[in-house]
Design a protein around this motif. Structure first.
Motif, PDB file in Angstrom:
ATOM      1  N   LEU A  55       0.779  -1.447   0.057  1.00 24.00           N
ATOM      2  CA  LEU A  55       0.051   0.083  -0.166  1.00 24.00           C
ATOM      3  C   LEU A  55       1.066   1.285   0.043  1.00 24.00           C
ATOM      4  N   ASN A  56       0.318   2.117  -1.091  1.00 25.32           N
ATOM      5  CA  ASN A  56       1.330   3.650  -1.117  1.00 25.32           C
ATOM      6  C   ASN A  56       0.099   4.514  -0.928  1.00 25.32           C
ATOM      7  N   THR A  57      -0.986   4.367  -1.586  1.00 26.34           N
ATOM      8  CA  THR A  57      -1.894   5.578  -1.632  1.00 26.34           C
ATOM      9  C   THR A  57      -3.293   4.891  -1.361  1.00 26.34           C
ATOM     10  N   VAL A  58      -4.127   5.808  -0.314  1.00 23.98           N
ATOM     11  CA  VAL A  58      -5.665   5.623  -0.244  1.00 23.98           C
ATOM     12  C   VAL A  58      -6.313   6.615  -0.828  1.00 23.98           C
ATOM     13  N   VAL A  59      -7.282   6.380  -1.812  1.00 23.89           N
ATOM     14  CA  VAL A  59      -8.247   7.288  -2.431  1.00 23.89           C
ATOM     15  C   VAL A  59      -9.441   7.339  -1.584  1.00 23.89           C
ATOM     16  N   ASP A  60      -9.839   8.104  -0.989  1.00 23.33           N
ATOM     17  CA  ASP A  60     -10.738   8.080  -0.292  1.00 23.33           C
ATOM     18  C   ASP A  60     -12.090   9.030  -0.790  1.00 23.33           C
ATOM     19  N   LEU A  61     -13.195   8.328  -1.110  1.00 22.10           N
ATOM     20  CA  LEU A  61     -14.426   8.647  -2.011  1.00 22.10           C
ATOM     21  C   LEU A  61     -15.158   9.424  -1.229  1.00 22.10           C
ATOM     22  N   ARG A  62     -15.287   9.591   0.220  1.00 21.17           N
ATOM     23  CA  ARG A  62     -16.012  10.194   1.089  1.00 21.17           C
ATOM     24  C   ARG A  62     -16.174  11.559   0.909  1.00 21.17           C
ATOM     25  N   CYS A  63     -17.078  12.257   1.334  1.00 23.34           N
ATOM     26  CA  CYS A  63     -17.296  13.557   1.764  1.00 23.34           C
ATOM     27  C   CYS A  63     -16.299  13.739   3.021  1.00 23.34           C
ATOM     28  N   LEU A  64     -15.992  15.180   3.160  1.00 21.38           N
ATOM     29  CA  LEU A  64     -15.011  15.358   4.396  1.00 21.38           C
ATOM     30  C   LEU A  64     -15.675  15.130   5.636  1.00 21.38           C
ATOM     31  N   HIS A  65     -16.988  15.336   5.780  1.00 20.53           N
ATOM     32  CA  HIS A  65     -17.530  15.302   7.046  1.00 20.53           C
ATOM     33  C   HIS A  65     -17.797  13.791   7.483  1.00 20.53           C
ATOM     34  N   GLU A  66     -17.631  13.128   6.462  1.00 27.25           N
ATOM     35  CA  GLU A  66     -17.734  11.557   6.721  1.00 27.25           C
ATOM     36  C   GLU A  66     -16.536  11.050   7.365  1.00 27.25           C
ATOM     37  N   THR A  67     -15.379  11.641   7.267  1.00 29.89           N
ATOM     38  CA  THR A  67     -14.025  11.233   7.506  1.00 29.89           C
ATOM     39  C   THR A  67     -13.644  11.212   9.200  1.00 29.89           C
ATOM     40  N   GLY A  68     -12.750  10.562   9.491  1.00 27.92           N
ATOM     41  CA  GLY A  68     -12.195  10.814  10.876  1.00 27.92           C
ATOM     42  C   GLY A  68     -12.535   9.424  11.756  1.00 27.92           C
ATOM     43  N   ALA A  69     -12.209   9.285  13.015  1.00 31.83           N
ATOM     44  CA  ALA A  69     -12.232   8.096  14.055  1.00 31.83           C
ATOM     45  C   ALA A  69     -13.370   8.356  14.708  1.00 31.83           C
ATOM     46  N   ARG A  70     -14.227   6.974  14.949  1.00 31.80           N
ATOM     47  CA  ARG A  70     -15.332   7.112  15.892  1.00 31.80           C
ATOM     48  C   ARG A  70     -14.769   6.321  17.063  1.00 31.80           C
ATOM     49  N   GLU A  71     -15.530   6.361  18.095  1.00 31.91           N
ATOM     50  CA  GLU A  71     -15.400   5.751  19.390  1.00 31.91           C
ATOM     51  C   GLU A  71     -15.056   4.272  19.353  1.00 31.91           C
ATOM     52  N   GLN A  72     -15.920   3.673  18.268  1.00 33.90           N
ATOM     53  CA  GLN A  72     -15.622   2.342  18.268  1.00 33.90           C
ATOM     54  C   GLN A  72     -14.350   1.866  17.372  1.00 33.90           C
ATOM     55  N   ASP A  73     -13.740   2.817  16.752  1.00 35.28           N
ATOM     56  CA  ASP A  73     -12.599   2.370  16.051  1.00 35.28           C
ATOM     57  C   ASP A  73     -11.414   1.924  16.770  1.00 35.28           C
ATOM     58  N   PRO A  74     -10.637   1.082  16.239  1.00 33.60           N
ATOM     59  CA  PRO A  74      -9.248   0.867  16.780  1.00 33.60           C
ATOM     60  C   PRO A  74      -8.372   2.127  16.986  1.00 33.60           C
ATOM     61  N   GLU A  75      -7.514   2.265  18.108  1.00 32.09           N
ATOM     62  CA  GLU A  75      -6.633   3.195  18.020  1.00 32.09           C
ATOM     63  C   GLU A  75      -5.386   2.843  17.330  1.00 32.09           C
ATOM     64  N   VAL A  76      -4.875   3.983  16.486  1.00 32.06           N
ATOM     65  CA  VAL A  76      -3.781   3.710  15.820  1.00 32.06           C
ATOM     66  C   VAL A  76      -3.002   5.279  15.956  1.00 32.06           C
ATOM     67  N   ASP A  77      -1.707   4.874  16.002  1.00 30.25           N
ATOM     68  CA  ASP A  77      -0.874   6.228  15.941  1.00 30.25           C
ATOM     69  C   ASP A  77      -0.494   6.379  14.697  1.00 30.25           C
ATOM     70  N   GLU A  78       0.137   7.567  14.710  1.00 31.49           N
ATOM     71  CA  GLU A  78       0.605   8.060  13.331  1.00 31.49           C
ATOM     72  C   GLU A  78       1.621   7.239  12.661  1.00 31.49           C
ATOM     73  N   ARG A  79       2.468   6.661  13.311  1.00 28.36           N
ATOM     74  CA  ARG A  79       3.330   5.903  12.663  1.00 28.36           C
ATOM     75  C   ARG A  79       3.066   4.847  11.697  1.00 28.36           C
ATOM     76  N   SER A  80       1.820   4.322  12.323  1.00 24.78           N
ATOM     77  CA  SER A  80       1.180   3.093  11.246  1.00 24.78           C
ATOM     78  C   SER A  80       1.014   3.509   9.871  1.00 24.78           C
ATOM     79  N   THR A  81       0.680   4.890   9.686  1.00 21.62           N
ATOM     80  CA  THR A  81       0.140   5.350   8.283  1.00 21.62           C
ATOM     81  C   THR A  81       1.278   6.059   7.867  1.00 21.62           C
TER      82      THR A  81
END
Length: 250
Positions: A55-81
């Motif tokens: 994986l090199n690139t993520v193409v996100d088709l969502r509108c901006l207001h749909e993006t971002g982590a939610r309470e139930q999402d796994p915790e991921v630090d910046e180094r992972s991406t």
């Protein structure tokens, strides 16, 4: 294996391994483009698997207001991406009155695809160009990885010479993966409450729409005015095993 196990997230698949009339190997190439649901579902271990895939690139088709982590999402630090490029290329403008009026009632159906191409051609074109101008190792995703991602994937696969019946099967695979589960997006989703019979009836009813989209991708490309060079680049990304696809400017 087309199924990608990135931390156990459902509905992530490699677009390789499908029959193709334009590939010298007779099938689409693994490791070039993958499809999936919202990336915030991917755990730290999942991102490690994604990197191993290439994986090199993520193409996100969502509108901006749909993006971002939610309470139930796994915790991921910046180094992972780290060093993974994320491109925001929404295929929808949910503030567009015509889009809302025409497409909102059918956003969980491929019925809306042709209207998306007609009403917001530049947005769909931008999403496809983002893929075309990225190096190999692209994840294309929306919320559930079914509708917007299904639309873009149908065009990618049809353009790559994948038989429409195989494109329908790929779409059906995403419906089966996500129906009967809580919706991953912001809008309502009929399919979240479906049982298996409702799901199969739905697949049967909409399969002709997916088939037609894959059979005549040129119609969509003409509507959105996608450059022939981008069409060729997208085809070669999925069909030419000996070509190294690095990022480029069109």
């Amino acid at each position: 294996m087309r199924e990608l196990r990135w931390g156990g997230v459902r509905n992530i698949r490699d677009l390789g391994g499908l029959p193709s009339s334009t590939s010298p190997t007779g099938e689409t190439i693994y490791g070039r483009i993958a499809r999936g649901p919202r990336r915030e579902l991917i755990s730290k271990e999942g991102w490690e698997s994604a990197r191993s895939w290439g994986l090199n690139t993520v193409v996100d088709l969502r509108c901006l207001h749909e993006t971002g982590a939610r309470e139930q999402d796994p915790e991921v630090d910046e180094r992972s991406t780290e060093n993974i490029v994320v491109l925001s290329t929404p295929t929808e403008d949910q503030e567009s009155e015509e889009f809302r009026r025409t497409c909102f009632p059918i956003l969980d159906s491929p019925e809306y695809w042709v209207h998306n191409w007609r009403i917001l051609p530049e947005l769909v074109r931008n999403s496809l160009r983002a893929i075309a101008t990225s190096p190999s190792g692209v994840l294309v995703h929306c919320s559930a990885g079914r509708d917007r991602t299904g639309m873009i994937t149908a065009l990618l696969l049809g353009n790559a010479g994948v038989p429409p019946s195989s494109v329908v099967d790929d779409y059906a695979q995403s419906v089966r993966a996500m129906a009967g589960t809580p919706h991953q997006g912001q809008a309502g989703d009929r399919q979240a409450e479906w049982n298996s019979q409702q799901r199969e009836d739905w697949i049967e009813s909409v399969s002709p729409i997916v088939y037609e989209a894959a059979e005549d991708t040129q119609r969509a490309f003409d509507m959105i005015q996608l450059d022939r060079r981008d069409q060729r680049r997208l085809r070669e990304m999925l069909t030419q095993p000996s070509v190294i696809f690095s990022a480029h400017k069109c």
